[in-house]
Design an enzyme around this catalytic site. Structure first.
Site, PDB file in Angstrom:
ATOM      1  N   ASP A  73       0.840  -1.226  -0.149  1.00 35.37           N
ATOM      2  CA  ASP A  73      -0.121  -0.216   0.261  1.00 35.37           C
ATOM      3  C   ASP A  73       0.789   1.607   0.053  1.00 35.37           C
ATOM      4  OD1 ASP A  73      -2.241  -2.202   0.738  1.00 35.37           O
ATOM      5  OD2 ASP A  73      -2.650  -1.005   1.882  1.00 35.37           O
ATOM      6  N   LYS A 113      -6.791  -4.278  -3.271  1.00 42.01           N
ATOM      7  CA  LYS A 113      -7.415  -5.724  -2.391  1.00 42.01           C
ATOM      8  C   LYS A 113      -8.899  -4.432  -1.669  1.00 42.01           C
ATOM      9  CE  LYS A 113      -4.119  -4.261   0.853  1.00 42.01           C
ATOM     10  NZ  LYS A 113      -3.881  -3.937   2.064  1.00 42.01           N
ATOM     11  N   CYS A 136      -2.280  -2.754   7.669  1.00 44.03           N
ATOM     12  CA  CYS A 136      -1.972  -4.058   6.315  1.00 44.03           C
ATOM     13  C   CYS A 136      -0.845  -4.672   6.187  1.00 44.03           C
ATOM     14  CB  CYS A 136      -2.202  -2.804   5.265  1.00 44.03           C
ATOM     15  SG  CYS A 136      -4.342  -2.366   5.268  1.00 44.03           S
TER      16      CYS A 136
HETATM   17  C1  C5J Z   1      -3.017   0.392   5.869  1.00 46.41           C
HETATM   18  C2  C5J Z   1      -5.055   1.289   6.586  1.00 46.41           C
HETATM   19  N1  C5J Z   1      -2.171   0.107   4.181  1.00 46.41           N
HETATM   20  N2  C5J Z   1      -3.749   1.849   7.310  1.00 46.41           N
HETATM   21  N3  C5J Z   1      -4.234   0.398   5.514  1.00 46.41           N
HETATM   22  O1  C5J Z   1      -2.701   0.200   6.417  1.00 46.41           O
HETATM   23  O2  C5J Z   1      -6.102   2.005   6.759  1.00 46.41           O
END
Ligand code: C5J
Length: 225
Positions: A24, A129, A162
């Site tokens: 991400d 995702k 994530c």
């Molecule tokens: C991720 C989030 N990528 N913190 N998403 O950690 O909502």
């Protein structure tokens, strides 16, 4: 096998069976105006790891080992986004709302793109995702099986959400996991510290942890041998 000094014990991996998963590193989390900031977070902290993640990606590309990128985001009609996820967060700017980089957390919008500094190159897998974990409702498991991967190295954001969720999913599926601690970050330094220690705790209950330098040196040594 290549052996990396790591916490709580050395992490050994077969070079042909390892892949990097970069979680991400998308504009929604790392740049002002995205989902991360809409939740009230200061995104500047996350930008600090960009050079280290770039170096890690370059190492994998040099070795010819797979690099897999993930993006958290939803279909334009939000049919893959649970109402409970939409309800949480700040009422003024929610998933699907128009933000400074397009609709917040919607696939194909500018904010959903991986930041240009770490953009995937031709042939690299990009996993879209809907959840925090990269295995849930995606092709990741099948992709790894097809590639014959047994060992996974992790980087990206955020450490406690994530990254950790995906590492736990991978751990349950039998992958041997290594987290590169200076290639992951959180909006909350104390959450990162707690996550890094809980991953390696109890004999690597989720996986091992090492800095990028330890991995790079181990790879260089194996090439010199
Ligand atoms: C991720 C989030 N990528 N913190 N998403 O950690 O909502």
């Amino acid at each position: 096998m290549i052996t990396v000094p790591a916490d709580p014990f050395p992490y050994a991996f077969p070079p042909g069976k390892v892949a990097l998963i970069v979680i991400d590193m998308q504009r929604d989390f790392v740049e002002p105006g995205g989902f991360g900031e809409s939740l009230g977070n200061d995104v500047s902290l996350l930008r600090a790891i960009i050079p280290t993640v770039a170096e890690l990606i370059a190492l994998f590309r040099r070795e010819g080992w797979p690099v897999i990128h993930t993006r958290e985001g939803h279909l334009a009609d939000l049919s893959d986004c649970p109402p409970s996820k939409i309800r949480r967060g700040k009422p003024s700017l929610r998933i699907g709302d128009a933000g400074p980089m397009g609709r917040i957390m919607v696939r194909g919008e500018p904010g959903n793109a991986i930041i240009p500094e770490l953009a995937p190159i031709e042939g690299e897998i990009v996993i879209d995702k809907p959840g925090k974990g990269a295995f849930y409702a995606t092709s990741l498991g099948a992709d790894l099986e097809r590639l014959g991967i047994t060992h996974l190295v992790f980087a990206g954001v955020t450490t406690e959400v994530c990254v950790q969720t995906t590492m736990r999913e991978a751990n349950d599926r039998g992958y041997d996991c290594l987290l590169i601690e200076d290639a992951t970050e959180s909006y909350f330094p104390s959450y990162k510290a707690a996550t890094v220690s809980m991953i390696a705790a109890q004999g690597a209950i989720v996986g091992c942890v090492a800095p990028l330098a330890a991995l790079s040196t181990a790879v260089e040594k194996s090439e010199a041998a």
